[in-house]
Write a protein that holds these residues in place. Structure first.
Motif, mmCIF file in Angstrom:
data_model
loop_
_atom_site.group_PDB
_atom_site.id
_atom_site.type_symbol
_atom_site.label_atom_id
_atom_site.label_comp_id
_atom_site.label_asym_id
_atom_site.label_seq_id
_atom_site.Cartn_x
_atom_site.Cartn_y
_atom_site.Cartn_z
ATOM 1 N N PRO A 120 -10.151 -19.574 -0.544
ATOM 2 C CA PRO A 120 -10.993 -20.691 -0.109
ATOM 3 C C PRO A 120 -10.170 -21.946 0.147
ATOM 4 O O PRO A 120 -9.126 -22.156 -0.465
ATOM 5 C CB PRO A 120 -11.945 -20.894 -1.296
ATOM 6 N N VAL A 121 -10.666 -22.770 1.066
ATOM 7 C CA VAL A 121 -10.004 -24.024 1.416
ATOM 8 C C VAL A 121 -10.812 -25.186 0.832
ATOM 9 O O VAL A 121 -12.007 -25.320 1.105
ATOM 10 C CB VAL A 121 -9.883 -24.189 2.935
ATOM 11 N N PHE A 122 -10.177 -26.011 0.016
ATOM 12 C CA PHE A 122 -10.795 -27.208 -0.544
ATOM 13 C C PHE A 122 -10.223 -28.420 0.190
ATOM 14 O O PHE A 122 -9.006 -28.607 0.215
ATOM 15 C CB PHE A 122 -10.513 -27.312 -2.042
ATOM 16 N N VAL A 123 -11.100 -29.214 0.766
ATOM 17 C CA VAL A 123 -10.671 -30.349 1.584
ATOM 18 C C VAL A 123 -10.582 -31.604 0.723
ATOM 19 O O VAL A 123 -11.554 -31.995 0.070
ATOM 20 C CB VAL A 123 -11.637 -30.581 2.760
ATOM 21 N N ASP A 124 -9.409 -32.213 0.718
ATOM 22 C CA ASP A 124 -9.202 -33.495 0.035
ATOM 23 C C ASP A 124 -9.156 -34.583 1.109
ATOM 24 O O ASP A 124 -8.152 -34.750 1.797
ATOM 25 C CB ASP A 124 -7.889 -33.469 -0.759
ATOM 26 N N ASP A 125 -10.260 -35.300 1.239
ATOM 27 C CA ASP A 125 -10.338 -36.319 2.290
ATOM 28 C C ASP A 125 -10.016 -37.716 1.765
ATOM 29 O O ASP A 125 -10.311 -38.719 2.420
ATOM 30 C CB ASP A 125 -11.723 -36.309 2.945
ATOM 31 N N SER A 126 -9.403 -37.791 0.597
ATOM 32 C CA SER A 126 -9.026 -39.084 0.024
ATOM 33 C C SER A 126 -7.522 -39.289 0.172
ATOM 34 O O SER A 126 -6.778 -38.371 0.511
ATOM 35 C CB SER A 126 -9.396 -39.143 -1.460
ATOM 36 N N SER A 127 -7.091 -40.500 -0.116
ATOM 37 C CA SER A 127 -5.650 -40.779 -0.145
ATOM 38 C C SER A 127 -5.117 -40.786 -1.577
ATOM 39 O O SER A 127 -3.922 -40.966 -1.791
ATOM 40 C CB SER A 127 -5.366 -42.141 0.506
ATOM 41 N N PHE A 128 -6.012 -40.559 -2.547
ATOM 42 C CA PHE A 128 -5.634 -40.728 -3.955
ATOM 43 C C PHE A 128 -4.474 -39.833 -4.361
ATOM 44 O O PHE A 128 -3.491 -40.296 -4.951
ATOM 45 C CB PHE A 128 -6.837 -40.456 -4.865
ATOM 46 N N TYR A 129 -4.570 -38.531 -4.078
ATOM 47 C CA TYR A 129 -3.559 -37.605 -4.582
ATOM 48 C C TYR A 129 -2.219 -37.757 -3.873
ATOM 49 O O TYR A 129 -1.201 -37.281 -4.366
ATOM 50 C CB TYR A 129 -4.065 -36.163 -4.507
ATOM 51 N N TRP A 130 -2.208 -38.412 -2.712
ATOM 52 C CA TRP A 130 -0.927 -38.704 -2.076
ATOM 53 C C TRP A 130 -0.180 -39.769 -2.865
ATOM 54 O O TRP A 130 1.014 -39.628 -3.144
ATOM 55 C CB TRP A 130 -1.145 -39.155 -0.636
ATOM 56 N N MET A 131 -0.866 -40.829 -3.236
ATOM 57 C CA MET A 131 -0.220 -41.873 -4.039
ATOM 58 C C MET A 131 -0.002 -41.399 -5.466
ATOM 59 O O MET A 131 1.056 -41.609 -6.049
ATOM 60 C CB MET A 131 -1.068 -43.144 -4.009
#
Length: 432
Positions: A384-395
């Protein structure tokens, strides 16, 4: 040293890096045999600490008796380790929830407020700096526009941002260190950015440069791998031993976490799937080749290619339901999905986290990607693909690179040894 005749300079550099790692591995093996008692004691204690910390992190809270049962350690051994972790501020005791008579087990939980971590994410035109607690929850952040991505300029901007955050929030609280995430080929052991096409960096000791400016330990990682690491520790992949993080932004990267460890490969190029050759007649890539996957279908490349023949920005055309824009983006999703099916066959993830600027393209991009993954995957059901549409986990990924040093069975002892042997700095440093 000059490269051998017929061998490129890049190949010679790769061989030297392999040799350095081979020597380091042999040194460790030699230490294990020549000083066995000392290494066993130190390594055994470190392993027990990290084993207990990881179990508590993944479960949310466990009692001493539960820890003894799950680890196979004696109650006395668990008691010694837990006592140290409580004294050092890594754990706190919770409140027992069991009803009835008899002694109630007291759960032990991570003390997320006990230590601070700093994350610095460097992009082509922007630097983001965050101050987090031990659970990578953001306390505050500073962002700056980058007009110069030379190593010296990046260090200067990063040092100023870190100073603002620690002065404002960090007084008297232990700081684990600074995590630095950059797009490129990284050697985390030496703190070297071996090559970043996006910044035009070659053999830049960026971690030591920033550490010298801040007088704090600095740990470096590729930005996509840091993104995957953050999800592994506290995000979508927290309960997974094997998963992947696909990032489609300025480039295309595929971070693989296998057996709960981020995989970098022999030379630090694991996951650089944006440089898979898609069509050799295609656009020029930042790496100097034509037709790389990211030269065709990264979010940045899509916007640029669309802009060559259209005046309306791609995002606005999609929002207006422009058929040409929808078809253009669907082609990208389909192509990446077909390649993703191959990567999943090789890496066998439990799930995939999708992140990066391409997520903002929405269903027009994501649905064709998922359909192509399902159609081309060799088993009946793809991960399954879980979409992370935030910038949180990049920072937060940059901060996770620091927090990982406490949890990781291999990284933490190395980090502590480097700090002790080279600079005299402890892994945890008090903020000014």
């Amino acid at each position: 040293m000059r490269p051998l005749k017929g061998v490129s300079a890049q190949s010679a550099d790769d061989k030297r890096l392999r040799l350095r790692r081979h020597r380091r591995t042999n040194t460790i093996r030699s230490m294990r045999f020549t000083d066995k008692k000392k290494i066993d004691q130190k390594t055994g204690r470190a392993i027990n600490r990290r084993l207990i910390l990881n179990l508590i992190r993944m479960s949310g809270g466990l009692s001493r008796s539960e820890l003894a049962e799950r680890t196979g350690l004696s109650p006395a051994a668990v008691g010694h380790v837990v006592g140290d972790l409580l004294d050092e501020g890594y754990l706190i005791t919770g409140t027992s929830s069991r009803n009835g008579s008899g002694r109630k087990p007291v759960p032990l939980m991570l003390n997320t407020e006990g230590h601070l971590a700093i994350g610095v994410k460097v992009g082509p035109s922007r630097l983001d700096c965050i101050l987090t607690d031990f659970g990578i929850n953001v306390i505050d952040r500073e962002s700056s526009t980058l007009t110069d991505v030379s190593p010296e300029a990046v260090v200067s901007v990063a040092a100023e941002a870190v100073s603002k955050l620690t002065t404002k929030h960090g007084a008297g609280r232990p700081i684990l260190g600074v995590g630095l995430s950059v797009p490129g080929r990284i050697d985390p052991h030496s703190g070297m950015c071996i090559r970043s096409h996006r910044f035009d960096w070659d053999e830049v000791p960026i971690a030591s440069m920033l550490s010298e400016a801040l007088e704090l330990p600095v740990f470096i990682e590729d930005d996509t791998l840091a993104f995957g690491l953050a999800h592994h520790m506290f995000g979508f992949g927290q309960a997974c031993q094997n998963f992947a993080a696909l990032a489609v932004g300025d480039g295309i990267g595929y971070a693989v976490i296998s057996d709960a460890k981020v995989r970098r490969g022999a030379l630090g190029t694991a996951g650089k799937v944006g440089h898979v050759l898609h069509d050799p007649s295609g656009p020029m890539c930042e790496c100097g080749r034509r037709g790389c996957l990211q030269a065709w279908f990264s979010a940045a490349s899509l916007a640029a290619r669309w802009g060559e023949t259209h005046s309306e920005p791609l995002a606005e055309a999609l929002e207006a339901g422009d058929k040409a824009a929808l078809s253009f983006v669907a082609e990208a999703g389909d192509a990446i999905g077909r390649h993703l099916a191959e990567w999943c066959t090789v890496t066998d993830p439990e799930l995939i986290v999708l992140g990066g600027e391409a997520v903002a393209l929405g269903a027009a991009f994501i649905r064709p990607m998922e359909a192509a993954l399902a159609e081309n995957f060799y088993r009946d059901t793809p991960p399954p693909v879980f979409v992370d549409d935030s910038s949180f986990y990049w920072m937060a990924g940059a901060a996770a690179v620091v927090v990982q040093q406490v949890f990781d069975f291999e990284a933490a002892p190395a980090a502590e040894q480097a700090a002790d042997d080279e600079s005299g700095q402890a892994l945890s440093t008090m903020a000014p």
